[in-house]
Design a protein around this motif. Structure first.
Motif, PDB file in Angstrom:
ATOM      1  N   SER A 134       1.314   8.675   0.266  1.00 29.45           N
ATOM      2  CA  SER A 134       0.206   9.192  -0.360  1.00 29.45           C
ATOM      3  C   SER A 134      -0.396  10.267   0.763  1.00 29.45           C
ATOM      4  O   SER A 134      -0.804  11.269   0.404  1.00 29.45           O
ATOM      5  CB  SER A 134      -1.149   8.314  -0.614  1.00 29.45           C
ATOM      6  OG  SER A 134      -0.854   7.399  -1.629  1.00 29.45           O
ATOM      7  N   SER A 143       0.844  -1.266   0.013  1.00 31.39           N
ATOM      8  CA  SER A 143      -0.102   0.102  -0.150  1.00 31.39           C
ATOM      9  C   SER A 143       0.908   1.418   0.106  1.00 31.39           C
ATOM     10  O   SER A 143       1.896   1.424   0.659  1.00 31.39           O
ATOM     11  CB  SER A 143      -0.910   0.015   1.267  1.00 31.39           C
ATOM     12  OG  SER A 143      -1.572   1.206   1.434  1.00 31.39           O
ATOM     13  N   THR A 144       0.401   2.277  -0.723  1.00 31.26           N
ATOM     14  CA  THR A 144       1.181   3.408  -0.792  1.00 31.26           C
ATOM     15  C   THR A 144       0.608   4.695   0.124  1.00 31.26           C
ATOM     16  O   THR A 144       0.920   5.645   0.205  1.00 31.26           O
ATOM     17  CB  THR A 144       1.297   3.955  -2.066  1.00 31.26           C
ATOM     18  OG1 THR A 144      -0.191   4.268  -2.717  1.00 31.26           O
ATOM     19  CG2 THR A 144       1.758   3.182  -3.206  1.00 31.26           C
ATOM     20  N   GLU A 145      -0.067   4.120   1.115  1.00 29.98           N
ATOM     21  CA  GLU A 145      -0.926   5.003   2.149  1.00 29.98           C
ATOM     22  C   GLU A 145      -0.118   5.873   2.877  1.00 29.98           C
ATOM     23  O   GLU A 145      -0.372   7.245   2.848  1.00 29.98           O
ATOM     24  CB  GLU A 145      -1.787   4.130   2.876  1.00 29.98           C
ATOM     25  CG  GLU A 145      -2.772   5.109   3.885  1.00 29.98           C
ATOM     26  CD  GLU A 145      -3.448   4.417   4.829  1.00 29.98           C
ATOM     27  OE1 GLU A 145      -4.204   5.084   5.707  1.00 29.98           O
ATOM     28  OE2 GLU A 145      -3.526   3.117   4.676  1.00 29.98           O
ATOM     29  N   ASN A 194       1.089  10.295 -11.347  1.00 32.35           N
ATOM     30  CA  ASN A 194      -0.131  10.765 -11.445  1.00 32.35           C
ATOM     31  C   ASN A 194      -0.199  11.856 -10.768  1.00 32.35           C
ATOM     32  O   ASN A 194      -1.041  12.944 -10.976  1.00 32.35           O
ATOM     33  CB  ASN A 194      -1.238   9.590 -10.515  1.00 32.35           C
ATOM     34  CG  ASN A 194      -1.409   8.384 -11.537  1.00 32.35           C
ATOM     35  OD1 ASN A 194      -1.185   8.651 -12.784  1.00 32.35           O
ATOM     36  ND2 ASN A 194      -1.930   7.294 -10.842  1.00 32.35           N
ATOM     37  N   GLN A 195       0.530  12.185  -9.738  1.00 32.09           N
ATOM     38  CA  GLN A 195       0.549  13.490  -8.982  1.00 32.09           C
ATOM     39  C   GLN A 195       1.342  14.478  -9.604  1.00 32.09           C
ATOM     40  O   GLN A 195       0.939  15.616  -9.685  1.00 32.09           O
ATOM     41  CB  GLN A 195       1.247  13.216  -7.520  1.00 32.09           C
ATOM     42  CG  GLN A 195       0.418  12.269  -6.590  1.00 32.09           C
ATOM     43  CD  GLN A 195      -0.813  13.144  -6.124  1.00 32.09           C
ATOM     44  OE1 GLN A 195      -1.012  14.289  -6.134  1.00 32.09           O
ATOM     45  NE2 GLN A 195      -1.841  12.487  -5.636  1.00 32.09           N
ATOM     46  N   ASN A 249       3.900   0.514  -7.417  1.00 33.72           N
ATOM     47  CA  ASN A 249       2.841   1.483  -6.861  1.00 33.72           C
ATOM     48  C   ASN A 249       3.078   3.070  -6.653  1.00 33.72           C
ATOM     49  O   ASN A 249       2.671   3.831  -7.084  1.00 33.72           O
ATOM     50  CB  ASN A 249       2.087   1.010  -5.639  1.00 33.72           C
ATOM     51  CG  ASN A 249       1.340  -0.287  -5.925  1.00 33.72           C
ATOM     52  OD1 ASN A 249       1.208  -0.877  -7.110  1.00 33.72           O
ATOM     53  ND2 ASN A 249       1.266  -1.226  -4.779  1.00 33.72           N
ATOM     54  N   VAL A 250       4.516   3.034  -6.108  1.00 34.87           N
ATOM     55  CA  VAL A 250       4.870   4.577  -5.808  1.00 34.87           C
ATOM     56  C   VAL A 250       5.021   5.414  -7.172  1.00 34.87           C
ATOM     57  O   VAL A 250       4.977   6.531  -7.290  1.00 34.87           O
ATOM     58  CB  VAL A 250       6.022   4.507  -4.853  1.00 34.87           C
ATOM     59  CG1 VAL A 250       6.804   5.850  -4.883  1.00 34.87           C
ATOM     60  CG2 VAL A 250       5.853   4.032  -3.401  1.00 34.87           C
ATOM     61  N   GLU A 274      -0.721  14.274   0.096  1.00 34.37           N
ATOM     62  CA  GLU A 274      -1.950  14.884   0.518  1.00 34.37           C
ATOM     63  C   GLU A 274      -1.679  16.273   1.237  1.00 34.37           C
ATOM     64  O   GLU A 274      -2.236  17.019   0.951  1.00 34.37           O
ATOM     65  CB  GLU A 274      -3.007  13.911   0.946  1.00 34.37           C
ATOM     66  CG  GLU A 274      -4.221  14.613   0.988  1.00 34.37           C
ATOM     67  CD  GLU A 274      -4.937  15.098  -0.353  1.00 34.37           C
ATOM     68  OE1 GLU A 274      -5.401  16.219  -0.394  1.00 34.37           O
ATOM     69  OE2 GLU A 274      -4.683  14.312  -1.190  1.00 34.37           O
ATOM     70  N   GLU A 307       3.759   4.869 -10.045  1.00 34.34           N
ATOM     71  CA  GLU A 307       2.493   5.195 -10.551  1.00 34.34           C
ATOM     72  C   GLU A 307       2.012   6.425  -9.906  1.00 34.34           C
ATOM     73  O   GLU A 307       1.412   7.180 -10.407  1.00 34.34           O
ATOM     74  CB  GLU A 307       1.468   4.013 -10.511  1.00 34.34           C
ATOM     75  CG  GLU A 307       2.089   3.082 -11.588  1.00 34.34           C
ATOM     76  CD  GLU A 307       1.159   1.769 -11.498  1.00 34.34           C
ATOM     77  OE1 GLU A 307      -0.154   1.766 -10.421  1.00 34.34           O
ATOM     78  OE2 GLU A 307       1.260   0.724 -12.244  1.00 34.34           O
ATOM     79  N   LEU A 308       2.145   6.387  -8.551  1.00 38.26           N
ATOM     80  CA  LEU A 308       1.498   7.571  -7.628  1.00 38.26           C
ATOM     81  C   LEU A 308       2.120   8.865  -8.079  1.00 38.26           C
ATOM     82  O   LEU A 308       1.503   9.752  -8.244  1.00 38.26           O
ATOM     83  CB  LEU A 308       1.656   7.145  -6.235  1.00 38.26           C
ATOM     84  CG  LEU A 308       1.379   8.177  -5.168  1.00 38.26           C
ATOM     85  CD1 LEU A 308      -0.282   8.571  -5.071  1.00 38.26           C
ATOM     86  CD2 LEU A 308       1.757   7.806  -3.911  1.00 38.26           C
TER      87      LEU A 308
END
Length: 358
Positions: free
Chosen positions: A27, A22-24, A87-88, A80-81, A31, A83-84
């Protein structure tokens, strides 16, 4: 007016965490950028995805030892990171087409061998997004140095994945103050640390007022700076007699000169504040603070924390953390586990608990 994106590169360091894939965690950090300093999302970004050394049954993340399941999860996490971040930070097609190269992070002396770790870099066409992936663990210090060497801007924002912003950061005004200070040799501003709850009232804490030199420096230099390009903004800064790893803004040239003058200055696995923090402290007490030029951002008369630490090595995600707190409360606060007391940094000996180790 120079924009932050032309002056500053964001450096984010990440590594194996219990919440992967998870990239929570990261992320949540991004945020907080959006909420309290959206200019950070317009800057170039370099993400260091640190490696690990061994796969074994009993994990020790601090030592680069992971379980087979963690190793598998971390491979997915890195994808995942990426891609995150794309996207950001990605705005158009050139942000998603990457070229790769290899390099080496050197450390220590040469007597015991080459002392290098190979890494792979992935950089998009316009060099706005970069990823660095060491083949083994290099640690925070070498991660920052490796990223700095790829940086084209005069300033950097250094951010570990488990810190989040908690108050508004006037990035443009801070950079304006730092640039203007080059013409004021008596109070240079080359490093600005963001305050966590542990740094509140720093200007009046015992580590300052009990030392005449530091107390005098604070009295003479603590100020509300007036950025020329932001006349309606006041930037409150107080001298800081330490170099912390928590989120900070710094001059790239100053970083390389003061923290990384040679390969001997940082070993694999070192944290910067553990390695050179006491040098900054001791030399400041000897009247050499200006060579470090370290400041603490102090909004709200030094009573406003701007960053919060999520403790990435033990953090299990917001939902799980909230559930754990709810369970404690349902049993009565008196039954809630109490964390061990956190010792204050022993600045005089150079032995202290870093925020990275909390």
């Amino acid at each position: 007016m120079a924009e932050a994106k032309t002056l500053l590169t964001v450096i984010i360091t990440t590594s194996v965490t219990p919440t992967a894939p998870s990239t929570e965690l990261i992320s949540t950090a991004l945020e907080s950028f959006r909420s309290f300093c959206p200019d950070l999302l317009t800057c170039n970004v370099i993400v260091v995805l640190d490696g690990y050394d061994e796969i074994q049954a009993n994990p020790r993340l601090k030592k680069g030892r992971v379980t087979p399941e963690q190793a598998k999860s971390y491979g997915i996490y890195k994808t995942n990171v990426k891609e995150l971040i794309i996207n950001q930070y990605g705005k158009h097609e050139t942000h998603t087409d990457f070229s790769q190269s290899v390099g080496e992070a050197e450390f220590g002396g040469l007597r015991a061998g080459p002392n290098t770790v190979q890494f792979t870099t992935s950089v998009n066409l316009d060099k706005t997004i970069s990823f660095i992936e060491p083949s083994k663990r290099i640690g925070f210090g070498l991660a920052v140095r490796t990223a700095l060497r790829m940086t084209d801007t005069p300033y950097v924002w250094v951010h570990q994945h488990d810190w989040v912003l908690s108050a508004e950061i006037p990035l443009g005004a801070l950079l304006d103050v730092m640039q203007a200070s080059s013409s004021e040799p008596e109070r240079p501003v080359k490093y600005v640390c963001l305050p966590s709850p542990r740094n509140l009232s720093y200007d009046t804490c015992a580590e300052v007022v009990e030392f005449p030199t530091l107390k005098t420096l604070t009295s003479s230099l603590k100020s509300e700076f007036s950025p020329q390009l932001y006349p309606d903004v006041k930037i409150a800064l107080t001298p800081l007699f330490h170099w912390f790893d928590k989120p900070h803004i710094a001059s790239k040239a100053h970083y390389m000169e003061r923290v990384f003058p040679s390969r001997l200055s940082m070993l694999r696995g070192d944290f910067i504040e553990d390695k050179i923090g006491h040098f900054c402290r001791n030399q400041s007490k000897d009247g050499q603070w200006s060579k470090w030029a370290t400041w603490l951002f102090s909004p709200g008369e030094g009573q406003t924390p701007c960053v919060t630490h999520l403790h990435g090595r033990v953090w299990v995600g917001k939902e799980a953390e909230d559930k754990k707190i709810a369970e404690w409360r349902s049993k009565g606060l008196a039954n809630a586990p109490k964390p061990a007391p956190k010792p204050e940094p022993a600045y005089d000996t150079g032995i202290f608990q870093s925020d990275s180790e909390e």
